[in-house]
Design a protein around this motif. Sequence first.
Motif, PDB file in Angstrom:
ATOM      1  N   TYR A  60     -10.637 -42.727 -17.377  1.00  0.00           N
ATOM      2  CA  TYR A  60      -9.898 -42.266 -18.555  1.00  0.00           C
ATOM      3  C   TYR A  60     -10.471 -42.885 -19.831  1.00  0.00           C
ATOM      4  O   TYR A  60     -10.711 -42.182 -20.827  1.00  0.00           O
ATOM      5  CB  TYR A  60      -8.423 -42.636 -18.408  1.00  0.00           C
ATOM      6  CG  TYR A  60      -7.602 -42.364 -19.645  1.00  0.00           C
ATOM      7  CD1 TYR A  60      -7.312 -41.061 -20.031  1.00  0.00           C
ATOM      8  CD2 TYR A  60      -7.126 -43.408 -20.432  1.00  0.00           C
ATOM      9  CE1 TYR A  60      -6.567 -40.798 -21.172  1.00  0.00           C
ATOM     10  CE2 TYR A  60      -6.372 -43.158 -21.575  1.00  0.00           C
ATOM     11  CZ  TYR A  60      -6.093 -41.855 -21.935  1.00  0.00           C
ATOM     12  OH  TYR A  60      -5.361 -41.606 -23.075  1.00  0.00           O
ATOM     13  N   GLY A  61     -10.705 -44.188 -19.817  1.00  0.00           N
ATOM     14  CA  GLY A  61     -11.231 -44.863 -21.000  1.00  0.00           C
ATOM     15  C   GLY A  61     -12.625 -44.394 -21.365  1.00  0.00           C
ATOM     16  O   GLY A  61     -12.929 -44.148 -22.537  1.00  0.00           O
ATOM     17  N   LEU A 171      -5.159 -34.735 -20.591  1.00  0.00           N
ATOM     18  CA  LEU A 171      -6.302 -34.997 -19.716  1.00  0.00           C
ATOM     19  C   LEU A 171      -6.052 -36.199 -18.824  1.00  0.00           C
ATOM     20  O   LEU A 171      -6.431 -36.214 -17.649  1.00  0.00           O
ATOM     21  CB  LEU A 171      -7.567 -35.220 -20.551  1.00  0.00           C
ATOM     22  CG  LEU A 171      -8.211 -33.981 -21.180  1.00  0.00           C
ATOM     23  CD1 LEU A 171      -9.385 -34.390 -22.056  1.00  0.00           C
ATOM     24  CD2 LEU A 171      -8.658 -33.003 -20.116  1.00  0.00           C
ATOM     25  N   GLY A 172      -5.413 -37.237 -19.370  1.00  0.00           N
ATOM     26  CA  GLY A 172      -5.128 -38.423 -18.574  1.00  0.00           C
ATOM     27  C   GLY A 172      -3.927 -38.261 -17.667  1.00  0.00           C
ATOM     28  O   GLY A 172      -3.989 -38.583 -16.478  1.00  0.00           O
ATOM     29  N   TRP A 178      -3.537 -41.364 -15.059  1.00  0.00           N
ATOM     30  CA  TRP A 178      -2.540 -42.349 -15.476  1.00  0.00           C
ATOM     31  C   TRP A 178      -1.709 -42.839 -14.289  1.00  0.00           C
ATOM     32  O   TRP A 178      -1.525 -44.026 -14.112  1.00  0.00           O
ATOM     33  CB  TRP A 178      -1.617 -41.749 -16.526  1.00  0.00           C
ATOM     34  CG  TRP A 178      -2.223 -41.632 -17.882  1.00  0.00           C
ATOM     35  CD1 TRP A 178      -3.546 -41.789 -18.205  1.00  0.00           C
ATOM     36  CD2 TRP A 178      -1.550 -41.321 -19.105  1.00  0.00           C
ATOM     37  NE1 TRP A 178      -3.742 -41.591 -19.547  1.00  0.00           N
ATOM     38  CE2 TRP A 178      -2.529 -41.303 -20.126  1.00  0.00           C
ATOM     39  CE3 TRP A 178      -0.230 -41.050 -19.424  1.00  0.00           C
ATOM     40  CZ2 TRP A 178      -2.222 -41.034 -21.449  1.00  0.00           C
ATOM     41  CZ3 TRP A 178       0.094 -40.771 -20.753  1.00  0.00           C
ATOM     42  CH2 TRP A 178      -0.894 -40.768 -21.748  1.00  0.00           C
ATOM     43  N   ILE A 179      -1.202 -41.899 -13.534  1.00  0.00           N
ATOM     44  CA  ILE A 179      -0.336 -42.219 -12.399  1.00  0.00           C
ATOM     45  C   ILE A 179      -0.929 -41.566 -11.160  1.00  0.00           C
ATOM     46  O   ILE A 179      -1.344 -40.405 -11.214  1.00  0.00           O
ATOM     47  CB  ILE A 179       1.103 -41.709 -12.644  1.00  0.00           C
ATOM     48  CG1 ILE A 179       1.679 -42.357 -13.907  1.00  0.00           C
ATOM     49  CG2 ILE A 179       2.008 -42.005 -11.446  1.00  0.00           C
ATOM     50  CD1 ILE A 179       3.041 -41.834 -14.302  1.00  0.00           C
ATOM     51  N   PRO A 180      -0.992 -42.281 -10.028  1.00  0.00           N
ATOM     52  CA  PRO A 180      -1.572 -41.687  -8.812  1.00  0.00           C
ATOM     53  C   PRO A 180      -0.879 -40.379  -8.434  1.00  0.00           C
ATOM     54  O   PRO A 180       0.348 -40.274  -8.465  1.00  0.00           O
ATOM     55  CB  PRO A 180      -1.327 -42.769  -7.751  1.00  0.00           C
ATOM     56  CG  PRO A 180      -1.204 -44.039  -8.522  1.00  0.00           C
ATOM     57  CD  PRO A 180      -0.568 -43.670  -9.827  1.00  0.00           C
ATOM     58  N   LEU A 200     -13.629 -36.099 -12.490  1.00  0.00           N
ATOM     59  CA  LEU A 200     -14.300 -37.362 -12.810  1.00  0.00           C
ATOM     60  C   LEU A 200     -13.741 -38.486 -11.948  1.00  0.00           C
ATOM     61  O   LEU A 200     -14.493 -39.321 -11.433  1.00  0.00           O
ATOM     62  CB  LEU A 200     -14.119 -37.684 -14.296  1.00  0.00           C
ATOM     63  CG  LEU A 200     -14.715 -39.010 -14.776  1.00  0.00           C
ATOM     64  CD1 LEU A 200     -16.224 -39.044 -14.555  1.00  0.00           C
ATOM     65  CD2 LEU A 200     -14.385 -39.250 -16.248  1.00  0.00           C
ATOM     66  N   GLY A 201     -12.409 -38.514 -11.796  1.00  0.00           N
ATOM     67  CA  GLY A 201     -11.805 -39.503 -10.918  1.00  0.00           C
ATOM     68  C   GLY A 201     -12.268 -39.362  -9.487  1.00  0.00           C
ATOM     69  O   GLY A 201     -12.498 -40.357  -8.783  1.00  0.00           O
TER      70      GLY A 201
END
Length: 243
Positions: A60-61, A171-172, A178-180, A200-201
């Motif tokens: 995310y960052g 997006l996050g 952000w949360i699983p 991406l994750g």
Amino acid sequence: MNTTYLSLEIKRIVRSPQFTVFTIGMPLAMFLLFGSIFGKLVAPNGLASNVQTMISLAAYGASGGALFTGTRVAQERTDGWQRQLRLTPMRGPGYLVVKVLSAMAVALPVLVVLFAAGLAMGVEMTAAQWGLVLVSLWLGVLPFAVLGLAIGLFGKGDTVGAVTGALMMPLGMLGGLWIPLYVLPDWMATLAHFFPTYWLGRVGLEPLAHAGGMGLAVVVLAGWLVVPALIVVRRFRLDTARL
């Protein structure tokens, strides 16, 4: 490509207070919070939750850092910088390449800081896994660098920052960073597949989870790279043709 201009561009971004606060500080704070909340859980893929949370928020960052590079492009358009480029030896393709590479360079320290925080909080991986995840996430940020450039070429200096910030929230959150996703409703897990941040994750988790689907994730991210790249080239040509 002008390496002097690239070096100057990276220094300007890194020295910006917004880079430290929003690009690094916010995902770091979120990792410290969510890592403490979900840290003792075990994800369905068998990974410790603190590992998955670190990778997700690093993604995310880094993606946010790459996207926000577009704000500088928009400001330069507003200030007439592209018009000045026509008086220098630098041509349009070199300018675009510098912007993409500077976005990639900005993403790297975000990953390093989040990984250092993960190590301090007890995230356990082998040296090879640390390296594979870092490289996978960093290369996976490339579509976001081009997407940020596309946003910057369409917006104005005083609005692109707000638009990008507003874009990073869905997006996050909806992309599952952000949360699983395994603690969220099924419909949100399905919706996440439509966001590039989800893929991406997936790319970042694959060296550890070995769940398969790496090829699909790469193809989806490649699509998110090619389409904005075509838009960037066309938009830049139109912009420079009007100057």
